[in-house]
Design a protein around this motif. Structure first.
Motif, PDB file in Angstrom:
ATOM      1  N   ALA A 176       0.695  -0.963   0.455  1.00  0.00           N
ATOM      2  CA  ALA A 176      -0.135  -0.310  -0.339  1.00  0.00           C
ATOM      3  C   ALA A 176       0.779   1.508  -0.184  1.00  0.00           C
ATOM      4  O   ALA A 176       0.165   2.380  -0.493  1.00  0.00           O
ATOM      5  N   ASP A 177       2.008   1.145   0.292  1.00  0.00           N
ATOM      6  CA  ASP A 177       3.258   2.602   0.624  1.00  0.00           C
ATOM      7  C   ASP A 177       4.527   2.128  -0.317  1.00  0.00           C
ATOM      8  O   ASP A 177       5.250   3.327  -0.187  1.00  0.00           O
ATOM      9  N   ILE A 178       4.090   1.357  -1.233  1.00  0.00           N
ATOM     10  CA  ILE A 178       5.228   1.182  -2.165  1.00  0.00           C
ATOM     11  C   ILE A 178       5.517   1.726  -3.640  1.00  0.00           C
ATOM     12  O   ILE A 178       4.068   0.867  -4.018  1.00  0.00           O
ATOM     13  N   THR A 179       6.238   2.864  -3.699  1.00  0.00           N
ATOM     14  CA  THR A 179       5.359   2.982  -5.471  1.00  0.00           C
ATOM     15  C   THR A 179       6.840   2.455  -6.884  1.00  0.00           C
ATOM     16  O   THR A 179       6.445   2.651  -7.228  1.00  0.00           O
ATOM     17  N   ASP A 180       7.727   1.763  -6.120  1.00  0.00           N
ATOM     18  CA  ASP A 180       8.592   1.368  -6.923  1.00  0.00           C
ATOM     19  C   ASP A 180       8.068   0.074  -7.067  1.00  0.00           C
ATOM     20  O   ASP A 180       8.024  -1.401  -6.522  1.00  0.00           O
ATOM     21  N   ALA A 181       8.319  -0.528  -8.534  1.00  0.00           N
ATOM     22  CA  ALA A 181       7.263  -1.249  -9.203  1.00  0.00           C
ATOM     23  C   ALA A 181       8.126  -2.858  -9.031  1.00  0.00           C
ATOM     24  O   ALA A 181       8.213  -3.598  -8.681  1.00  0.00           O
ATOM     25  N   GLY A 182       9.802  -2.110  -9.447  1.00  0.00           N
ATOM     26  CA  GLY A 182      10.820  -3.522  -8.743  1.00  0.00           C
ATOM     27  C   GLY A 182      10.993  -4.110  -7.889  1.00  0.00           C
ATOM     28  O   GLY A 182      10.530  -5.360  -7.855  1.00  0.00           O
ATOM     29  N   ARG A 185       7.602  -6.347  -7.093  1.00  0.00           N
ATOM     30  CA  ARG A 185       7.283  -7.175  -8.641  1.00  0.00           C
ATOM     31  C   ARG A 185       8.050  -8.017  -7.325  1.00  0.00           C
ATOM     32  O   ARG A 185       7.810  -9.829  -7.231  1.00  0.00           O
ATOM     33  N   ARG A 186       9.101  -8.062  -6.068  1.00  0.00           N
ATOM     34  CA  ARG A 186      10.123  -8.896  -5.270  1.00  0.00           C
ATOM     35  C   ARG A 186       9.710  -9.534  -4.814  1.00  0.00           C
ATOM     36  O   ARG A 186       9.902 -10.803  -4.886  1.00  0.00           O
ATOM     37  N   LEU A 187       8.735  -9.002  -3.966  1.00  0.00           N
ATOM     38  CA  LEU A 187       8.233  -9.217  -2.883  1.00  0.00           C
ATOM     39  C   LEU A 187       7.055 -10.376  -3.520  1.00  0.00           C
ATOM     40  O   LEU A 187       7.020 -10.961  -2.316  1.00  0.00           O
ATOM     41  N   LEU A 188       6.021  -9.318  -3.886  1.00  0.00           N
ATOM     42  CA  LEU A 188       4.878 -10.797  -4.054  1.00  0.00           C
ATOM     43  C   LEU A 188       5.730 -11.964  -5.009  1.00  0.00           C
ATOM     44  O   LEU A 188       5.351 -13.031  -4.643  1.00  0.00           O
ATOM     45  N   PRO A 215      -1.164   0.641 -11.520  1.00  0.00           N
ATOM     46  CA  PRO A 215      -1.073   0.022 -12.625  1.00  0.00           C
ATOM     47  C   PRO A 215       0.964  -0.716 -12.272  1.00  0.00           C
ATOM     48  O   PRO A 215       0.170  -1.895 -12.813  1.00  0.00           O
ATOM     49  N   HIS A 216       1.820  -0.214 -11.599  1.00  0.00           N
ATOM     50  CA  HIS A 216       2.882  -1.169 -10.722  1.00  0.00           C
ATOM     51  C   HIS A 216       2.156  -1.521 -10.394  1.00  0.00           C
ATOM     52  O   HIS A 216       2.934  -3.007  -9.511  1.00  0.00           O
ATOM     53  N   VAL A 217       1.367  -2.311  -8.952  1.00  0.00           N
ATOM     54  CA  VAL A 217       0.448  -3.354  -8.816  1.00  0.00           C
ATOM     55  C   VAL A 217       0.008  -4.190  -9.276  1.00  0.00           C
ATOM     56  O   VAL A 217       0.523  -6.033  -9.450  1.00  0.00           O
ATOM     57  N   VAL A 218      -0.690  -3.573 -10.590  1.00  0.00           N
ATOM     58  CA  VAL A 218      -1.362  -4.705 -11.552  1.00  0.00           C
ATOM     59  C   VAL A 218      -0.468  -5.817 -12.836  1.00  0.00           C
ATOM     60  O   VAL A 218      -0.216  -6.762 -12.170  1.00  0.00           O
ATOM     61  N   ASP A 219       0.864  -4.574 -12.845  1.00  0.00           N
ATOM     62  CA  ASP A 219       2.068  -5.857 -14.094  1.00  0.00           C
ATOM     63  C   ASP A 219       2.407  -6.030 -12.378  1.00  0.00           C
ATOM     64  O   ASP A 219       2.894  -7.779 -13.050  1.00  0.00           O
ATOM     65  N   ALA A 220       2.679  -6.267 -11.426  1.00  0.00           N
ATOM     66  CA  ALA A 220       3.397  -7.013 -10.421  1.00  0.00           C
ATOM     67  C   ALA A 220       2.677  -8.432 -10.204  1.00  0.00           C
ATOM     68  O   ALA A 220       3.539  -9.576 -10.465  1.00  0.00           O
TER      69      ALA A 220
END
Length: 348
Positions: A176-182, A185-188, A215-220
């Motif tokens: 919820a508080d992370i804007t870095d897409a990378g 993705r790594r955490l998920l 969008p960055h969450v959907v991509d992850a």
């Protein structure tokens, strides 16, 4: 009075070392320490220190990560630790400690660190610790504590005496508080690849948290589902080989001769008319429509005399032997059924 002075004759053997070093104002008062004495001990250069409002560390020096986590929970919990032991039932040899940290658990990045995520930052590097509490609790974020509210508390996981949110919930609160897409993705990906949970559980929590509009969450999530699908397919191959099942044809479409496409299957045994479908659906807003499509396909195949075995990634992970028995039973029962309709098998 100094930090080595006994607080009271009341025994503290039922408490851990860290719980004896941390106490709330109310607990100190219950042991005969006055407010004036508390304030005197917590002055600059004193033997104690106030880590959070109403929570005191009974020694000087920086708090350890363990002390910090317990302090956060003592601040947020409805029933803080270090209360006197509760008498046990008559006949019991020892008293038992009260329930600890009711209605509070560590979540977010701190929880992922406790779950041993390699991509989560170390606990001492975190500027704040997220703590999950019921929605109606009257608490405010302060110091290193960020209050996260929820209408329904999950069942915590106990890690080293600390109640921690399950991985899917902790991930949602962290993301919820992370804007870095990378980073997202790594955490998920680590959640699934590390065997912490299934993709569907993660997507369910992200959906509840209304994070799938980012969008960055959907991509992850798309990467997560692909990762989860690959892991589930690998388990399916192992199910067949390790449990001595006959080889199926993999990843095929079925079609009626000269007719419509019946749908895709992950495995199919033509000689037995047994199909296996791996359900890797994610619980999104269109889940009902997707399930209806699954159900229609299954009903159509079964009307044609084809037995459909439905398997989820969680079942493959937690009860592979049982799932192998289900498939073997379906294959053995094929001889007792009427012959299935002829279908064309096509590579997918």
């Amino acid at each position: 009075m100094n930090h080595n002075t006994p607080l009271s004759p009341r025994p503290l053997r039922h408490l851990s070392d860290v719980q004896q070093r941390l106490m709330t104002t109310a607990q100190l008062r219950a042991r005969g320490v006055s407010t004036a004495d508390i304030n005197a001990q917590c002055r600059p250069g004193g033997s104690w220190q106030q880590l959070l409002p109403g929570v005191h560390l009974l020694r000087p020096g920086p708090a350890t990560s363990e002390e910090r986590l317990h302090a956060v929970l003592m601040y947020a919990a409805r029933c803080p630790v270090a209360e006197p032991a509760v008498p046990a039932q008559p006949g019991a040899a020892e008293p038992h400690a009260p329930q600890e940290y009711a209605d509070a658990m560590i979540t977010g990045l701190a929880a992922l660190a406790l779950h041993r995520f390699t991509d989560a930052p170390p606990l001492l590097s975190l500027d704040r610790v997220d703590v999950l509490v019921p929605r109606l609790r009257r608490l405010r974020s302060t110091g290193c504590v960020r209050i996260v509210r929820t209408p329904g508390m999950p069942e915590p996981v106990q890690l080293g005496g600390i109640p921690v949110a399950p991985v899917p919930r902790a991930l949602a609160d962290a993301v919820a508080d992370i804007t870095d897409a990378g980073v997202v993705r790594r955490l998920l990906t680590e959640a699934v690849r590390g065997g912490h949970c299934e993709p569907a559980a993660v997507v369910r929590e992200l959906t509840h948290a209304r994070l799938l509009s980012r969008p960055h969450v959907v991509d992850a999530v798309d990467s997560l589902l692909a990762e989860g699908r690959a892991i589930a397919e690998d388990r399916l191959y192992r199910l067949v080989t390790e449990h001595g099942l006959p080889d199926p044809v993999w990843n095929v479409d079925l079609r009626l001769p000269g007719g419509p496409l019946l749908g895709g299957l992950d495995a199919y045994w033509p000689d037995h008319a047994v199909a296996l479908e791996l359900d890797t659906r994610a619980p999104r807003h269109d889940d009902d429509a997707m399930w209806s499509e699954y159900a229609r396909k299954r009903e159509h195949l079964e009307r044609l005399g084809i037995t459909v075995v439905h398997v989820t990634p969680k079942k493959l992970r937690d009860s592979m032997e049982q799932q192998a028995t289900v498939v073997r039973t379906a294959l053995m029962a094929s001889g007792d059924r009427d012959p299935a309709a002829y279908v064309v098998v096509l590579p997918r």
